[in-house]
Design a protein around this motif. Structure first.
Motif, PDB file in Angstrom:
ATOM      1  N   VAL A 129      62.328  77.623  44.977  1.00 54.20           N
ATOM      2  CA  VAL A 129      61.263  78.436  44.395  1.00 54.20           C
ATOM      3  C   VAL A 129      61.224  78.279  42.872  1.00 54.20           C
ATOM      4  O   VAL A 129      60.167  78.101  42.267  1.00 54.20           O
ATOM      5  CB  VAL A 129      61.454  79.927  44.767  1.00 54.20           C
ATOM      6  CG1 VAL A 129      60.432  80.803  44.049  1.00 54.20           C
ATOM      7  CG2 VAL A 129      61.363  80.110  46.270  1.00 54.20           C
ATOM      8  N   ALA A 130      62.399  78.337  42.240  1.00 53.45           N
ATOM      9  CA  ALA A 130      62.498  78.210  40.782  1.00 53.45           C
ATOM     10  C   ALA A 130      63.890  77.717  40.436  1.00 53.45           C
ATOM     11  O   ALA A 130      64.850  77.940  41.185  1.00 53.45           O
ATOM     12  CB  ALA A 130      62.217  79.546  40.102  1.00 53.45           C
ATOM     13  N   LYS A 131      63.985  77.039  39.275  1.00 52.01           N
ATOM     14  CA  LYS A 131      65.265  76.506  38.832  1.00 52.01           C
ATOM     15  C   LYS A 131      65.684  77.191  37.531  1.00 52.01           C
ATOM     16  O   LYS A 131      64.997  77.054  36.508  1.00 52.01           O
ATOM     17  CB  LYS A 131      65.168  74.999  38.608  1.00 52.01           C
ATOM     18  CG  LYS A 131      64.909  74.190  39.868  1.00 52.01           C
ATOM     19  CD  LYS A 131      64.903  72.689  39.562  1.00 52.01           C
ATOM     20  CE  LYS A 131      64.705  71.874  40.831  1.00 52.01           C
ATOM     21  NZ  LYS A 131      64.776  70.408  40.566  1.00 52.01           N
ATOM     22  N   PRO A 132      66.798  77.939  37.543  1.00 52.48           N
ATOM     23  CA  PRO A 132      67.237  78.646  36.334  1.00 52.48           C
ATOM     24  C   PRO A 132      67.349  77.739  35.113  1.00 52.48           C
ATOM     25  O   PRO A 132      66.973  78.130  34.003  1.00 52.48           O
ATOM     26  CB  PRO A 132      68.604  79.215  36.739  1.00 52.48           C
ATOM     27  CG  PRO A 132      68.561  79.288  38.226  1.00 52.48           C
ATOM     28  CD  PRO A 132      67.704  78.167  38.683  1.00 52.48           C
ATOM     29  N   GLY A 133      67.856  76.529  35.308  1.00 54.62           N
ATOM     30  CA  GLY A 133      68.044  75.627  34.181  1.00 54.62           C
ATOM     31  C   GLY A 133      66.743  75.161  33.565  1.00 54.62           C
ATOM     32  O   GLY A 133      66.744  74.600  32.465  1.00 54.62           O
ATOM     33  N   GLU A 134      65.619  75.388  34.263  1.00 54.55           N
ATOM     34  CA  GLU A 134      64.321  74.955  33.747  1.00 54.55           C
ATOM     35  C   GLU A 134      63.499  76.103  33.180  1.00 54.55           C
ATOM     36  O   GLU A 134      62.494  75.867  32.509  1.00 54.55           O
ATOM     37  CB  GLU A 134      63.529  74.229  34.843  1.00 54.55           C
ATOM     38  CG  GLU A 134      64.171  72.907  35.252  1.00 54.55           C
ATOM     39  CD  GLU A 134      63.337  72.141  36.274  1.00 54.55           C
ATOM     40  OE1 GLU A 134      62.266  72.657  36.673  1.00 54.55           O
ATOM     41  OE2 GLU A 134      63.763  71.037  36.673  1.00 54.55           O
ATOM     42  N   PHE A 135      63.875  77.352  33.470  1.00 50.97           N
ATOM     43  CA  PHE A 135      63.086  78.448  32.887  1.00 50.97           C
ATOM     44  C   PHE A 135      63.834  79.211  31.800  1.00 50.97           C
ATOM     45  O   PHE A 135      63.390  80.266  31.369  1.00 50.97           O
ATOM     46  CB  PHE A 135      62.520  79.396  33.957  1.00 50.97           C
ATOM     47  CG  PHE A 135      63.513  80.160  34.791  1.00 50.97           C
ATOM     48  CD1 PHE A 135      64.278  81.190  34.256  1.00 50.97           C
ATOM     49  CD2 PHE A 135      63.630  79.890  36.157  1.00 50.97           C
ATOM     50  CE1 PHE A 135      65.145  81.928  35.047  1.00 50.97           C
ATOM     51  CE2 PHE A 135      64.495  80.621  36.951  1.00 50.97           C
ATOM     52  CZ  PHE A 135      65.265  81.641  36.393  1.00 50.97           C
ATOM     53  N   GLY A 136      64.980  78.653  31.333  1.00 48.67           N
ATOM     54  CA  GLY A 136      65.590  79.229  30.139  1.00 48.67           C
ATOM     55  C   GLY A 136      67.050  79.584  30.226  1.00 48.67           C
ATOM     56  O   GLY A 136      67.668  79.915  29.217  1.00 48.67           O
ATOM     57  N   SER A 137      67.644  79.523  31.398  1.00 43.79           N
ATOM     58  CA  SER A 137      69.071  79.845  31.517  1.00 43.79           C
ATOM     59  C   SER A 137      69.918  78.652  31.083  1.00 43.79           C
ATOM     60  O   SER A 137      69.547  77.494  31.287  1.00 43.79           O
ATOM     61  CB  SER A 137      69.406  80.222  32.954  1.00 43.79           C
ATOM     62  OG  SER A 137      70.796  80.423  33.100  1.00 43.79           O
ATOM     63  N   ASP A 138      71.063  78.951  30.482  1.00 44.97           N
ATOM     64  CA  ASP A 138      71.973  77.898  30.022  1.00 44.97           C
ATOM     65  C   ASP A 138      73.187  77.722  30.927  1.00 44.97           C
ATOM     66  O   ASP A 138      73.692  76.612  31.084  1.00 44.97           O
ATOM     67  CB  ASP A 138      72.458  78.227  28.601  1.00 44.97           C
ATOM     68  CG  ASP A 138      71.304  78.327  27.623  1.00 44.97           C
ATOM     69  OD1 ASP A 138      70.689  77.300  27.337  1.00 44.97           O
ATOM     70  OD2 ASP A 138      71.013  79.451  27.161  1.00 44.97           O
ATOM     71  N   VAL A 139      73.678  78.815  31.481  1.00 40.25           N
ATOM     72  CA  VAL A 139      74.906  78.790  32.281  1.00 40.25           C
ATOM     73  C   VAL A 139      74.758  79.777  33.431  1.00 40.25           C
ATOM     74  O   VAL A 139      74.151  80.843  33.263  1.00 40.25           O
ATOM     75  CB  VAL A 139      76.146  79.182  31.435  1.00 40.25           C
ATOM     76  CG1 VAL A 139      77.420  79.079  32.268  1.00 40.25           C
ATOM     77  CG2 VAL A 139      76.262  78.324  30.183  1.00 40.25           C
ATOM     78  N   SER A 140      75.311  79.436  34.595  1.00 39.91           N
ATOM     79  CA  SER A 140      75.357  80.363  35.733  1.00 39.91           C
ATOM     80  C   SER A 140      76.637  80.152  36.514  1.00 39.91           C
ATOM     81  O   SER A 140      77.216  79.062  36.480  1.00 39.91           O
ATOM     82  CB  SER A 140      74.190  80.129  36.710  1.00 39.91           C
ATOM     83  OG  SER A 140      72.969  80.596  36.215  1.00 39.91           O
ATOM     84  N   HIS A 141      77.043  81.185  37.225  1.00 40.48           N
ATOM     85  CA  HIS A 141      77.971  80.956  38.332  1.00 40.48           C
ATOM     86  C   HIS A 141      77.160  81.085  39.611  1.00 40.48           C
ATOM     87  O   HIS A 141      76.138  81.775  39.641  1.00 40.48           O
ATOM     88  CB  HIS A 141      79.143  81.950  38.311  1.00 40.48           C
ATOM     89  CG  HIS A 141      78.780  83.308  38.855  1.00 40.48           C
ATOM     90  ND1 HIS A 141      78.307  84.337  38.057  1.00 40.48           N
ATOM     91  CD2 HIS A 141      78.807  83.811  40.115  1.00 40.48           C
ATOM     92  CE1 HIS A 141      78.068  85.412  38.790  1.00 40.48           C
ATOM     93  NE2 HIS A 141      78.359  85.118  40.053  1.00 40.48           N
ATOM     94  N   LEU A 142      77.600  80.394  40.635  1.00 39.26           N
ATOM     95  CA  LEU A 142      76.897  80.404  41.916  1.00 39.26           C
ATOM     96  C   LEU A 142      77.833  80.951  42.980  1.00 39.26           C
ATOM     97  O   LEU A 142      78.878  80.376  43.234  1.00 39.26           O
ATOM     98  CB  LEU A 142      76.455  78.982  42.291  1.00 39.26           C
ATOM     99  CG  LEU A 142      75.720  78.190  41.199  1.00 39.26           C
ATOM    100  CD1 LEU A 142      75.442  76.778  41.683  1.00 39.26           C
ATOM    101  CD2 LEU A 142      74.434  78.884  40.774  1.00 39.26           C
TER     102      LEU A 142
END
Length: 708
Positions: A685-698
């Motif tokens: 649906v959406a990619k965090p790395g493309e809408f402004g996030s720099d780092v995540s845990h999954l």
């Protein structure tokens, strides 16, 4: 006539493992006023972040038997030699009744963490067995219901000791003979907390006045069983807290740390029936004194009574509830290895005190036989007292010996050019002793192997106290009794094999049998984490594929699968952000903004990473108050390190302003940490790395196939 592709599509995984059918999906769409799933997504997800092309480059979908065939091919590219590497990971035998009826049984592996005692009585009793087993073997007054791994448990002990110590110092001494991975994790965790970690050799180096705690390994990583009683007594007298990382099987025969002055005992329960699995996960343990129970991280199962006056179990104390304290929390751990802790507890229940003694004595005896053979042949074994591990001195010959061992079907531990290490375990045989002797050029004499061979444990360090005295550890001697006990406990639980568990972002699902089946295949389960890389080609390819697929799903450049829990992923991600700022000469950026709606681990992780937490208010709908955020980023323009935001939000909404929120943080020099707990609602649906996030845990257990 139906075409072949259409027939194959009917067999795809998705049709069997997404429960609602077309009619049920339509009824749900009607209830929310949407004509289709695409229309629902268009209404819920902001246009600014929604993928125009929802297709992900993940390859063609496969049927279950095709996936299993591919996994068998990858497994076949691993080389499973018998491991004598040690370092906290050993071969073990999972009793079949436990393997099939716990580790491979959905009534156990699909159960949620036991927060709700009324539907968790079976697991809570099993975890109480775990706590009792650990308390007995360590000689401590109480133990928690497991932690994530031995290295993390040691780091938690370091922080716990700092909280409860009356000593003035900021120095934590770490035994040079601790496992290397433990030392590395302790050093990493200490840095942002301002704790000065120093290496020392017990009995050789002094314990200075600036020390508040020490960490000892018992037996040492190299195998030496040292008499640490004098050092512990000195520390006790000076108010310096003593943590001991101990091998539970060794404690069956050795005087337990609780009897010679330990304040905290930590370790792994892996060798109690849990396969090595290339490094985990494995349930750690932590035991301590009654005085420190409220400082104990993790969970503590307690015995209570229900409304009818019957015995009942519940989580009496748990770090999970520290979300109330947020930045004042003492630990960020919100979960534990429940399933694997239960396997370890049932291993002890299955074998009982006599069975554990037999296993421990046999392992020790075989180690002593090899030592005797080597020393009789003038091979130098400098290890003095030992349990199951020795270091062998082979001047300039370590590489040759390691190569000869591999040729014979064994992996030994490389130490340096002149030394190799050997660790025996439950799977070791007399034939292994003969073959290993030959690796060192010694001809073993099978007929004379037993003889008059001395043991490796000094008499004054031999355990004299009883173990596993509770009746539960002696009540299930036959397989039939054990099977009925396991069934009785599972019947007291609600897991996904019998009911839906509607727990929001944790997105509980019935793990597909095809996904779970390979975890106990020997080519995956029996690999030591420190084998030469060419012996793990199939598994390394599998891990690499997973990393690439997760990067494609999220839009990030790279993915690490090293953290073994969401809490540890948060901590690792925040350390990466701190390192980014420091690399740019912005070490003063230490303020972390966190919405008031966030999960409690967020604030706790930020504090552990050495950050100062500032709370961002939410509006009346529970969304981030953008104007309040604007004021905070402007106020902390020079010191802003990060914003931690959960997306979709904790209350289940795709906040419309997420791109604006990320841009605001970036404009003021900060990084965006997106908590990936709800990744399930973003895939495709959406990619965090493309809408402004720099780092995540999954949280892979929430989105993909991993038991909670």
């Amino acid at each position: 006539m139906t075409d072949l592709r259409s027939l194959e599509q009917r067999e795809l995984f998705i049709r069997r493992h997404i429960g609602p059918g077309p009619d049920e999906r339509q009824r749900m769409l009607d209830a929310v006023g949407a004509g289709s799933i695409d229309e629902l997504v268009a209404k819920a997800v902001p246009d600014a972040i929604r993928l125009e092309d929802a297709e992900l480059s993940l390859g063609e979908p496969m049927r279950e038997h095709e996936v299993l065939a591919e996994l068998r091919e990858l497994a076949g590219r691993n080389t499973v030699l018998k491991s004598f590497i040690g370092l906290g990971y050993t071969g073990t035998i999972t009793p079949p009744v436990i393997r099939r009826n716990v580790l491979e049984d959905p009534s156990w592996y699909t159960a949620y963490t036991p927060y709700q005692p009324e539907i968790s009585q079976g697991r809570l009793e099993a975890l109480l067995n775990f706590q009792t087993m650990v308390s007995d073997l360590t000689g401590m007054e109480l133990a928690n219901a497991s932690l994530l791994d031995e290295a993390t448990a040691a780091a938690e002990a370091m922080a716990m000791c700092r909280r409860v110590s009356r000593a003035d110092g900021e120095v934590f001494l770490v035994d040079a003979d601790c496992h290397p991975q433990t030392i590395a994790v302790v050093e990493t965790r200490a840095r942002p907390l301002g704790i000065d970690v120093r290496s020392f050799r017990p009995g050789e180096d002094e314990v200075g006045d600036d020390v508040y705690g020490v960490l000892l390994q018992y037996p040492g990583s190299g195998g030496e069983v040292r008499d640490l009683r004098g050092l512990a007594a000195e520390c006790n007298e000076r108010g310096i807290l003593v943590t001991v990382a101990a091998d539970l099987l060794a404690l069956v025969l050795l005087t337990p740390p609780g009897e010679w002055g330990a304040d905290v005992v930590v370790g792994s329960t892996q060798r109690f029936g849990v396969p090595m699995m290339f490094g985990g996960p494995h349930a750690a343990y932590m035991a301590t004194k009654e005085d420190h129970k409220r400082a104990l991280p993790g969970r503590l199962v307690g015995v209570s009574v229900d409304r009818a006056g019957r015995q009942a179990f519940r989580l009496a104390l748990q770090t999970r509830e520290q979300h109330i304290r947020r930045e004042k929390a003492t630990s960020n751990i919100c979960t534990s290895q429940v399933l694997l802790a239960i396997v370890a507890a049932m291993y002890a229940t299955y074998h009982g005190p006599e069975g554990l003694r037999t296993i421990a004595e046999r392992v020790h005896r075989l180690t002593a036989l090899l030592v005797a053979r080597l020393r009789d042949a003038d091979v130098d074994v400098p290890t003095g007292a030992f349990f199951d591990t020795v270091t062998v001195h082979v001047p300039d010959q370590a590489a040759r010996v390691l190569e000869a061992a591999v040729a014979a079907g064994y992996n030994l531990r490389p130490v340096d050019d002149d030394h190799v290490g050997i660790t025996f375990d439950e799977t070791t045989t007399r034939e292994d002793v003969e073959a290993l002797a030959a690796v060192f050029g010694v001809a073993a004499d099978p007929a004379g192997l037993d003889g008059d061979v001395p043991g490796g444990i000094p008499v004054d360090l031999r355990r004299t106290s009883e173990i596993l005295t509770h009746p539960v550890f002696s009540a299930h001697r036959s397989e039939t009794e054990m099977l009925r006990y396991l069934r009785r406990l599972s019947d007291r639980d609600v897991a996904l094999d019998r009911s839906m568990i509607p727990l929001g972002s944790c997105t509980m699902k019935l793990n597909a049998t095809a996904e779970m089946e390979p975890i106990t295949w020997p080519a995956f389960a029996d690999l030591h984490p420190f084998v030469p890389l060419d012996q793990a080609e199939g598994l390394l390819e599998l891990i690499g594929e997973l990393e690439d697929q997760l990067a494609e799903i999220t839009g990030y450049a790279r993915v690490s699968v090293q953290p073994n829990a969401g809490s540890q992923g948060e901590f690792a991600g925040l350390l990466a952000i701190r390192a980014y700022h420091e690399a740019n000469g912005d070490g003063q950026r230490t303020v972390c903004l966190i919405p008031s709606s966030a999960h409690g681990t967020n604030a706790a992780s930020a504090v552990m990473a050495g950050m100062e937490v500032k709370v961002v208010p939410c509006d009346e709908d529970g969304n981030v108050d953008v104007e309040a955020l604007r004021g905070l980023v402007e106020e902390h323009d020079d010191t802003l390190a990060a914003l931690m935001v959960t997306y979709p939000s904790t209350h289940g909404v795709y906040e419309q302003a997420i791109r604006e929120i990320c841009a605001l943080v970036h404009q003021h020099g900060g990084q965006v940490y997106l908590d990936g707990a709800n990744l399930n609602a973003l895939v495709g649906v959406a990619k965090p790395g493309e809408f402004g996030s720099d780092v995540s845990h999954l949280n892979l257990h929430k989105t993909f196939c991993i038991p909670h």
